[in-house]
Design a protein around this motif. Structure first.
Motif, PDB file in Angstrom:
ATOM      1  N   VAL A   1     -67.650  47.121  24.247  1.00  0.00           N
ATOM      2  CA  VAL A   1     -68.383  46.472  25.337  1.00  0.00           C
ATOM      3  C   VAL A   1     -68.080  47.223  26.630  1.00  0.00           C
ATOM      4  O   VAL A   1     -66.907  47.469  26.951  1.00  0.00           O
ATOM      5  CB  VAL A   1     -67.991  44.991  25.495  1.00  0.00           C
ATOM      6  CG1 VAL A   1     -68.723  44.355  26.681  1.00  0.00           C
ATOM      7  CG2 VAL A   1     -68.292  44.220  24.214  1.00  0.00           C
ATOM      8  N   SER A   2     -69.119  47.590  27.385  1.00  0.00           N
ATOM      9  CA  SER A   2     -68.963  48.233  28.682  1.00  0.00           C
ATOM     10  C   SER A   2     -69.028  47.177  29.775  1.00  0.00           C
ATOM     11  O   SER A   2     -69.990  46.403  29.838  1.00  0.00           O
ATOM     12  CB  SER A   2     -70.061  49.283  28.903  1.00  0.00           C
ATOM     13  OG  SER A   2     -69.960  50.326  27.955  1.00  0.00           O
ATOM     14  N   PHE A   3     -68.009  47.155  30.628  1.00  0.00           N
ATOM     15  CA  PHE A   3     -67.944  46.186  31.721  1.00  0.00           C
ATOM     16  C   PHE A   3     -68.253  46.864  33.050  1.00  0.00           C
ATOM     17  O   PHE A   3     -67.824  47.996  33.311  1.00  0.00           O
ATOM     18  CB  PHE A   3     -66.548  45.559  31.792  1.00  0.00           C
ATOM     19  CG  PHE A   3     -66.299  44.505  30.752  1.00  0.00           C
ATOM     20  CD1 PHE A   3     -66.487  43.162  31.047  1.00  0.00           C
ATOM     21  CD2 PHE A   3     -65.892  44.858  29.474  1.00  0.00           C
ATOM     22  CE1 PHE A   3     -66.267  42.185  30.091  1.00  0.00           C
ATOM     23  CE2 PHE A   3     -65.658  43.890  28.507  1.00  0.00           C
ATOM     24  CZ  PHE A   3     -65.853  42.550  28.819  1.00  0.00           C
ATOM     25  N   GLU A   4     -68.973  46.158  33.893  1.00  0.00           N
ATOM     26  CA  GLU A   4     -69.272  46.594  35.250  1.00  0.00           C
ATOM     27  C   GLU A   4     -69.156  45.373  36.155  1.00  0.00           C
ATOM     28  O   GLU A   4     -69.827  44.362  35.927  1.00  0.00           O
ATOM     29  CB  GLU A   4     -70.671  47.199  35.326  1.00  0.00           C
ATOM     30  CG  GLU A   4     -71.039  47.753  36.688  1.00  0.00           C
ATOM     31  CD  GLU A   4     -72.371  48.490  36.677  1.00  0.00           C
ATOM     32  OE1 GLU A   4     -72.744  49.050  37.724  1.00  0.00           O
ATOM     33  OE2 GLU A   4     -73.035  48.490  35.610  1.00  0.00           O
ATOM     34  N   PHE A   5     -68.299  45.451  37.186  1.00  0.00           N
ATOM     35  CA  PHE A   5     -67.958  44.276  37.977  1.00  0.00           C
ATOM     36  C   PHE A   5     -68.584  44.336  39.373  1.00  0.00           C
ATOM     37  O   PHE A   5     -68.529  45.361  40.047  1.00  0.00           O
ATOM     38  CB  PHE A   5     -66.437  44.149  38.108  1.00  0.00           C
ATOM     39  CG  PHE A   5     -65.737  43.928  36.802  1.00  0.00           C
ATOM     40  CD1 PHE A   5     -65.600  42.653  36.275  1.00  0.00           C
ATOM     41  CD2 PHE A   5     -65.226  45.000  36.080  1.00  0.00           C
ATOM     42  CE1 PHE A   5     -64.952  42.446  35.065  1.00  0.00           C
ATOM     43  CE2 PHE A   5     -64.580  44.804  34.878  1.00  0.00           C
ATOM     44  CZ  PHE A   5     -64.447  43.526  34.363  1.00  0.00           C
TER      45      PHE A   5
ATOM     46  N   GLN B   1     -68.142  40.553  19.707  1.00  0.00           N
ATOM     47  CA  GLN B   1     -68.653  41.454  20.744  1.00  0.00           C
ATOM     48  C   GLN B   1     -69.373  40.670  21.842  1.00  0.00           C
ATOM     49  O   GLN B   1     -69.218  40.962  23.032  1.00  0.00           O
ATOM     50  CB  GLN B   1     -69.594  42.484  20.132  1.00  0.00           C
ATOM     51  CG  GLN B   1     -70.100  43.527  21.133  1.00  0.00           C
ATOM     52  CD  GLN B   1     -71.178  44.403  20.546  1.00  0.00           C
ATOM     53  OE1 GLN B   1     -72.064  43.932  19.824  1.00  0.00           O
ATOM     54  NE2 GLN B   1     -71.117  45.698  20.837  1.00  0.00           N
ATOM     55  N   GLN B   2     -70.155  39.676  21.447  1.00  0.00           N
ATOM     56  CA  GLN B   2     -70.857  38.862  22.434  1.00  0.00           C
ATOM     57  C   GLN B   2     -69.890  38.031  23.280  1.00  0.00           C
ATOM     58  O   GLN B   2     -70.013  37.951  24.498  1.00  0.00           O
ATOM     59  CB  GLN B   2     -71.850  37.933  21.735  1.00  0.00           C
ATOM     60  CG  GLN B   2     -73.012  38.648  21.062  1.00  0.00           C
ATOM     61  CD  GLN B   2     -73.985  37.656  20.448  1.00  0.00           C
ATOM     62  OE1 GLN B   2     -74.608  36.852  21.144  1.00  0.00           O
ATOM     63  NE2 GLN B   2     -74.111  37.702  19.122  1.00  0.00           N
ATOM     64  N   ASN B   3     -68.899  37.432  22.627  1.00  0.00           N
ATOM     65  CA  ASN B   3     -67.994  36.535  23.349  1.00  0.00           C
ATOM     66  C   ASN B   3     -67.021  37.268  24.264  1.00  0.00           C
ATOM     67  O   ASN B   3     -66.519  36.680  25.223  1.00  0.00           O
ATOM     68  CB  ASN B   3     -67.221  35.655  22.361  1.00  0.00           C
ATOM     69  CG  ASN B   3     -68.042  34.456  21.901  1.00  0.00           C
ATOM     70  OD1 ASN B   3     -69.263  34.421  22.069  1.00  0.00           O
ATOM     71  ND2 ASN B   3     -67.382  33.470  21.323  1.00  0.00           N
ATOM     72  N   VAL B   4     -66.759  38.538  23.989  1.00  0.00           N
ATOM     73  CA  VAL B   4     -65.856  39.307  24.849  1.00  0.00           C
ATOM     74  C   VAL B   4     -66.447  39.478  26.246  1.00  0.00           C
ATOM     75  O   VAL B   4     -65.718  39.632  27.235  1.00  0.00           O
ATOM     76  CB  VAL B   4     -65.565  40.691  24.205  1.00  0.00           C
ATOM     77  CG1 VAL B   4     -64.918  41.632  25.202  1.00  0.00           C
ATOM     78  CG2 VAL B   4     -64.648  40.527  23.003  1.00  0.00           C
ATOM     79  N   GLY B   5     -67.763  39.398  26.363  1.00  0.00           N
ATOM     80  CA  GLY B   5     -68.432  39.704  27.621  1.00  0.00           C
ATOM     81  C   GLY B   5     -68.006  38.872  28.809  1.00  0.00           C
ATOM     82  O   GLY B   5     -68.180  39.292  29.962  1.00  0.00           O
TER      83      GLY B   5
END
Length: 260
Positions: free
Chosen positions: A193-197, A245-249
């Protein structure tokens, strides 16, 4: 003529020394060479530490009462993006282990480009992306027994989260392990998962950014997790891997930012 040349040269220096991105005079501002990350862990508003393992009870969104025995997770590809869209990668990756508080600090350096103080968007990858997730490539992760089985796609774990559920009735183990998703024999799907804050964070000389993990989110957003159905083994279970994968978001957020 000499005065004109000197004036033109002075103007050139001022213009070249200006950082257009953040309207900062780079001749008077320090260059940012490193950024430090710290990691904290909670269940909703309650802090979770290794002292809570196997004793503290938590209730997930599905109503199961559980205890935590282990949490380890991998983050990689940290980068900062300025307001002009320029990317500044940070070095390294980090394996965080809740049983080892020394792993809660991650010191990085700017690996490419010149970074000046200003506002930046923080990005990172949960786990390894397809380019980095190379089977057996990282000796430190190999020695930490962090490998993902070759029959399931190889590479490395993204998460190991173990504990007991239904501890108030008939206690049973769960192993919430996340990595590459196996579709069928020889057919695998990347699962990082790619995170962008947002909003942007202010980066200055000697900046420390806290990354917060809300463990309860693994079980509730967007999928309410039923441990009675998905407990163990989950590594070869394609549906379980994609649900993880969905819940890690929603697990990670930015906490306190400090400057020295």
């Amino acid at each position: 003529m000499k005065k004109i040349f000197a004036l033109l040269f002075f103007c050139f220096v001022l213009i070249s020394c200006k950082n257009d991105d953040d309207n900062i005079d780079c001749c008077s501002q320090p260059i940012v060479t490193d950024v430090t990350f710290t990691f904290s862990h909670n269940w909703e508003d309650t802090e979770v530490t290794e002292n809570d393992f196997n004793t503290m009870q938590y209730i997930n969104a599905n109503g199961e009462v559980l205890t935590i025995a282990r949490i380890r997770y991998l983050l990689s590809r940290f980068e900062l993006v300025n307001t002009n869209g320029e990317s500044f990668p940070l070095t390294g990756y980090k394996l965080i282990d809740l049983s080892n508080p020394e792993s809660f600090t991650f010191n990085t350096t700017i690996s490419d480009g010149t970074l000046y103080p200003g506002l930046y968007t923080l990005k990172f990858v949960y786990g390894f992306n397809e380019e980095d997730n190379i089977d057996g490539a990282y000796p430190d992760l190999n020695s930490a027994s962090w490998n993902w089985p070759a029959m399931l796609g190889g590479g490395y774990h993204f998460l190991q989260f173990d504990g007991m559920y239904n501890v108030d009735t008939t206690s049973s183990p769960f192993n919430y392990h996340n990595g590459t998703a196996r579709i069928s024999d020889g057919n695998y799907e990347q699962n990082f998962v790619s995170f962008e804050f947002f909003p942007e964070v202010e980066i200055n000389y000697n900046t420390t950014i806290e990354i917060k993990m809300d463990i309860s989110e693994f079980f509730k957003n967007p999928i309410t997790w039923d441990l009675n159905q998905y407990n163990t083994p989950l590594m070869p279970n394609y549906d379980a891997q994609k649900m993880m994968q969905q819940n890690v978001g929603s697990v990670f957020s930015i906490g306190q930012i400090t400057q020295e």
